[in-house]
Design a protein around this motif. Sequence first.
Motif, short mmCIF file in Angstrom:
data_model
loop_
_atom_site.label_atom_id
_atom_site.label_comp_id
_atom_site.label_asym_id
_atom_site.label_seq_id
_atom_site.Cartn_x
_atom_site.Cartn_y
_atom_site.Cartn_z
N PRO A 173 17.91 -8.20 -4.07
CA PRO A 173 17.71 -6.75 -4.00
C PRO A 173 16.24 -6.43 -3.71
N SER A 174 16.03 -5.27 -3.12
CA SER A 174 14.66 -4.86 -2.82
C SER A 174 13.95 -4.43 -4.10
N ILE A 175 12.65 -4.57 -4.10
CA ILE A 175 11.83 -4.19 -5.25
C ILE A 175 11.61 -2.68 -5.19
N PRO A 176 11.72 -1.97 -6.34
CA PRO A 176 11.42 -0.53 -6.32
C PRO A 176 9.99 -0.28 -5.84
N ALA A 177 9.79 0.85 -5.16
CA ALA A 177 8.48 1.15 -4.58
C ALA A 177 7.37 1.15 -5.62
N ALA A 178 7.66 1.62 -6.82
CA ALA A 178 6.64 1.66 -7.88
C ALA A 178 6.26 0.27 -8.37
N GLU A 179 7.12 -0.72 -8.11
CA GLU A 179 6.86 -2.08 -8.58
C GLU A 179 6.29 -2.98 -7.49
N GLU A 180 6.15 -2.46 -6.29
CA GLU A 180 5.58 -3.24 -5.20
C GLU A 180 4.16 -3.67 -5.56
N PRO A 181 3.78 -4.89 -5.25
CA PRO A 181 2.41 -5.33 -5.56
C PRO A 181 1.35 -4.46 -4.90
N GLU A 182 1.60 -4.02 -3.68
CA GLU A 182 0.61 -3.20 -2.98
C GLU A 182 0.38 -1.88 -3.71
N ALA A 183 1.45 -1.28 -4.21
CA ALA A 183 1.32 0.00 -4.93
C ALA A 183 0.50 -0.19 -6.20
N ASN A 184 0.75 -1.28 -6.93
CA ASN A 184 0.00 -1.54 -8.16
C ASN A 184 -1.45 -1.89 -7.87
N VAL A 185 -1.68 -2.66 -6.81
CA VAL A 185 -3.07 -3.00 -6.44
C VAL A 185 -3.82 -1.73 -6.06
N ASN A 186 -3.18 -0.87 -5.27
CA ASN A 186 -3.84 0.38 -4.88
C ASN A 186 -4.13 1.27 -6.08
N ARG A 187 -3.21 1.33 -7.02
CA ARG A 187 -3.42 2.13 -8.22
C ARG A 187 -4.57 1.58 -9.06
N LEU A 188 -4.59 0.26 -9.25
CA LEU A 188 -5.68 -0.36 -10.01
C LEU A 188 -7.01 -0.19 -9.28
N ARG A 189 -7.00 -0.33 -7.97
CA ARG A 189 -8.24 -0.14 -7.19
C ARG A 189 -8.76 1.28 -7.35
N LYS A 190 -7.85 2.27 -7.33
CA LYS A 190 -8.25 3.66 -7.50
C LYS A 190 -8.87 3.88 -8.88
N ILE A 191 -8.23 3.33 -9.91
CA ILE A 191 -8.77 3.46 -11.28
C ILE A 191 -10.13 2.77 -11.38
N TRP A 192 -10.27 1.59 -10.77
CA TRP A 192 -11.53 0.86 -10.83
C TRP A 192 -12.63 1.63 -10.09
#
Length: 120
Positions: free
Chosen positions: A33-52
């Motif tokens: 099955p496909s990974i939910p968009a919120a769980e994609e590594p790119e989405a999490n990396v972008n979110r962490l990068r924004k917070i950093w």
Amino acid sequence: GVISKLFFWWVIPFVRMSWETVRTTGLSADMLPSIPAAEEPEANVNRLRKIWNEEKALKGSKASLVYALFLFMRSTLVICLILMALQATAMMMTPVLSLMLVRSIQGVESLEMGIAMVAG
């Protein structure tokens, strides 16, 4: 989301599919099955990068990666801490509630009172 992570609901489609098909046809990568968009590594990396980046802009050279990681995982940590506190409370109350139930069965206390105490 957080609830999905805690209870592994994201695994259910995979388990259901594998139960039905793997026994007969085998497993291939396109069956996963496909990974939910919120769980994609790119989405999490972008979110962490924004917070950093916000942390660096706010505090400059005194920015803390640990604090940025805390902000990144804040909701998950809070829910985990609440669930752990509830579990610890339940574990501490089990002997007391069991004693009350046994005493009510032995007739020291009324059965209704023992069941009410155990049920909470």
